[in-house]
Design a protein around this motif. Structure first.
Motif, PDB file in Angstrom:
ATOM      1  N   LEU A   1       1.142  -2.314  13.999  1.00 50.50           N
ATOM      2  CA  LEU A   1       2.003  -2.044  12.851  1.00 50.50           C
ATOM      3  C   LEU A   1       3.442  -2.448  13.130  1.00 50.50           C
ATOM      4  CD1 LEU A   1       2.564  -0.750  10.070  1.00 50.50           C
ATOM      5  CD2 LEU A   1       2.870   1.430  11.258  1.00 50.50           C
TER       6      LEU A   1
ATOM      7  N   THR B   1       2.657  -4.497   8.816  1.00 51.16           N
ATOM      8  CA  THR B   1       1.637  -4.091   7.850  1.00 51.16           C
ATOM      9  C   THR B   1       0.265  -4.348   8.452  1.00 51.16           C
ATOM     10  OG1 THR B   1       0.711  -4.438   5.632  1.00 51.16           O
ATOM     11  CG2 THR B   1       1.752  -6.336   6.702  1.00 51.16           C
TER      12      THR B   1
ATOM     13  N   HIS C   1      -4.224  -3.400   7.939  1.00 50.72           N
ATOM     14  CA  HIS C   1      -5.294  -2.919   7.075  1.00 50.72           C
ATOM     15  C   HIS C   1      -6.354  -2.255   7.938  1.00 50.72           C
ATOM     16  CE1 HIS C   1      -9.017  -3.270   4.612  1.00 50.72           C
ATOM     17  NE2 HIS C   1      -8.191  -2.912   3.662  1.00 50.72           N
TER      18      HIS C   1
ATOM     19  N   TRP D   1      -8.899   4.528   5.739  1.00 47.61           N
ATOM     20  CA  TRP D   1      -7.951   5.552   5.277  1.00 47.61           C
ATOM     21  C   TRP D   1      -7.678   6.619   6.335  1.00 47.61           C
ATOM     22  CZ3 TRP D   1      -4.460   6.918   1.747  1.00 47.61           C
ATOM     23  CH2 TRP D   1      -4.207   8.276   1.536  1.00 47.61           C
TER      24      TRP D   1
ATOM     25  N   ALA E   1      -5.494   5.166   9.086  1.00 46.82           N
ATOM     26  CA  ALA E   1      -4.140   4.885   8.607  1.00 46.82           C
ATOM     27  C   ALA E   1      -3.301   6.152   8.557  1.00 46.82           C
ATOM     28  CB  ALA E   1      -4.204   4.234   7.224  1.00 46.82           C
ATOM     29  N   LYS E   2      -3.881   7.251   8.105  1.00 43.28           N
ATOM     30  CA  LYS E   2      -3.131   8.498   8.010  1.00 43.28           C
ATOM     31  C   LYS E   2      -2.755   9.040   9.385  1.00 43.28           C
ATOM     32  CE  LYS E   2      -2.215  10.402   4.828  1.00 43.28           C
ATOM     33  NZ  LYS E   2      -0.987  10.294   3.998  1.00 43.28           N
TER      34      LYS E   2
ATOM     35  N   GLN F   1      -0.120   6.753  10.910  1.00 45.40           N
ATOM     36  CA  GLN F   1       1.151   6.947  10.219  1.00 45.40           C
ATOM     37  C   GLN F   1       1.985   8.026  10.899  1.00 45.40           C
ATOM     38  OE1 GLN F   1       0.883   8.597   6.240  1.00 45.40           O
ATOM     39  NE2 GLN F   1       2.723   7.486   5.586  1.00 45.40           N
TER      40      GLN F   1
ATOM     41  N   THR G   1       7.075   4.849   6.682  1.00 48.35           N
ATOM     42  CA  THR G   1       5.823   4.121   6.482  1.00 48.35           C
ATOM     43  C   THR G   1       5.202   4.522   5.151  1.00 48.35           C
ATOM     44  OG1 THR G   1       4.537   5.817   7.649  1.00 48.35           O
ATOM     45  CG2 THR G   1       5.391   3.983   8.957  1.00 48.35           C
ATOM     46  N   ARG G   2       4.255   3.705   4.710  1.00 47.40           N
ATOM     47  CA  ARG G   2       3.564   3.972   3.443  1.00 47.40           C
ATOM     48  C   ARG G   2       2.096   3.619   3.607  1.00 47.40           C
ATOM     49  NH1 ARG G   2       6.048   0.415   0.355  1.00 47.40           N
ATOM     50  NH2 ARG G   2       7.697   1.850  -0.255  1.00 47.40           N
ATOM     51  N   VAL G   3       1.219   4.461   3.043  1.00 48.23           N
ATOM     52  CA  VAL G   3      -0.222   4.211   3.051  1.00 48.23           C
ATOM     53  C   VAL G   3      -0.665   3.936   1.622  1.00 48.23           C
ATOM     54  CG1 VAL G   3      -2.505   5.139   3.555  1.00 48.23           C
ATOM     55  CG2 VAL G   3      -0.600   5.653   5.083  1.00 48.23           C
TER      56      VAL G   3
ATOM     57  N   LEU H   1      -1.503   0.283   5.802  1.00 44.98           N
ATOM     58  CA  LEU H   1      -0.383   1.016   6.397  1.00 44.98           C
ATOM     59  C   LEU H   1       0.737   0.017   6.623  1.00 44.98           C
ATOM     60  CD1 LEU H   1       0.919   3.501   7.712  1.00 44.98           C
ATOM     61  CD2 LEU H   1      -0.267   2.914   9.832  1.00 44.98           C
ATOM     62  N   GLU H   2       1.899   0.255   6.036  1.00 47.04           N
ATOM     63  CA  GLU H   2       3.005  -0.695   6.118  1.00 47.04           C
ATOM     64  C   GLU H   2       4.316   0.022   6.363  1.00 47.04           C
ATOM     65  OE1 GLU H   2       3.320  -2.769   2.420  1.00 47.04           O
ATOM     66  OE2 GLU H   2       3.977  -0.993   1.312  1.00 47.04           O
TER      67      GLU H   2
END
Length: 229
Positions: A30, A35, A37, A40, A43-44, A47, A98-100, A116-117
């Protein structure tokens, strides 16, 4: 969560050492590509670790550098970026680095996928999609929806020169769409590609937008179909 109760987290169907190695790998990818992929749940969990590392970068102390050094897989490549450009980018942002974003699984039987970016990055997907929405609203001569106005505030609030950068991107999209040149397609692909760290390749996701009406869903599906051809 009650007093004295241990903090809850996702085990990701792995033992502790494997889970930590997985998260370190995801966070390293990241911070390198800004970013990624993945699924879910991953990613959380990644994050949370990424937010802590960026906070360490903003502190910029010897202790924070040693802590980051112990987490990253390639620290000598990423530490200068973490304690340099990223710390500067998020200097005024109190959190939420960050953003999911949920994405459609490639197959129905696959686990829920997500992007996740890093926010305010050159590949900020919400920034690009917001610019596309503004350009479309202006072309159709209609007012912006409340969600669009909310996203405009989110993507420009802490970005350096955010409003100017957004207007420049909107103007670029409008010019490409008017000319109908190949650059419009390449630009859309560039803004929507994300790095899949686990598979070492780039991925072009179809982002699910929950608040769309049927017309918007059809329009997005048509755009993504054109990108794949």
């Amino acid at each position: 969560m009650g007093a004295g109760r241990p903090r809850q987290y996702r085990h990701l169907q792995r033992k502790s050492s494997h889970r930590q190695a997985l998260l370190r790998n995801l966070v390293t990818s990241l911070l390198t590509h800004e970013t990624i992929h993945t699924t879910w749940p991953k990613a959380k969990e990644a994050q949370r670790l990424a937010e802590k590392l960026i906070t360490l970068g903003k502190r910029n102390t010897e202790a924070s550098r040693r802590k980051a050094l112990s987490v990253l897989f390639t620290p000598h490549d990423i530490l200068p970026k973490l304690f340099g450009p990223l710390a500067t980018r998020y200097a005024t942002r109190p959190g939420g680095y960050t953003r999911v974003l949920r994405t459609e699984p490639k197959k129905e039987d696959q686990a829920p996928s997500a992007i996740l970016e890093l926010v305010d990055s050159p590949r900020d997907m919400r920034f690009g999609l917001t610019a596309q929405t503004i350009a479309r609203d202006r072309a159709l001569g209609r007012e912006h929806q409340p969600l669009t106005l909310q996203n405009m505030h989110k993507v420009t609030a802490f970005r350096a020169g955010g409003e100017t950068a957004l207007e420049e991107m909107v103007a670029e999209i409008e010019g490409m769409e008017e000319r109908g040149d190949e650059g419009a397609r390449k630009w859309k692909l560039m803004k929507e590609q994300v790095y899949v760290g686990e598979r070492n390749r780039w991925f072009y996701p179809a982002v699910r937008r929950r608040s769309m009406n049927e017309e918007g869903e059809a329009e997005l599906a048509e755009k993504m179909a054109n990108l794949r051809t």
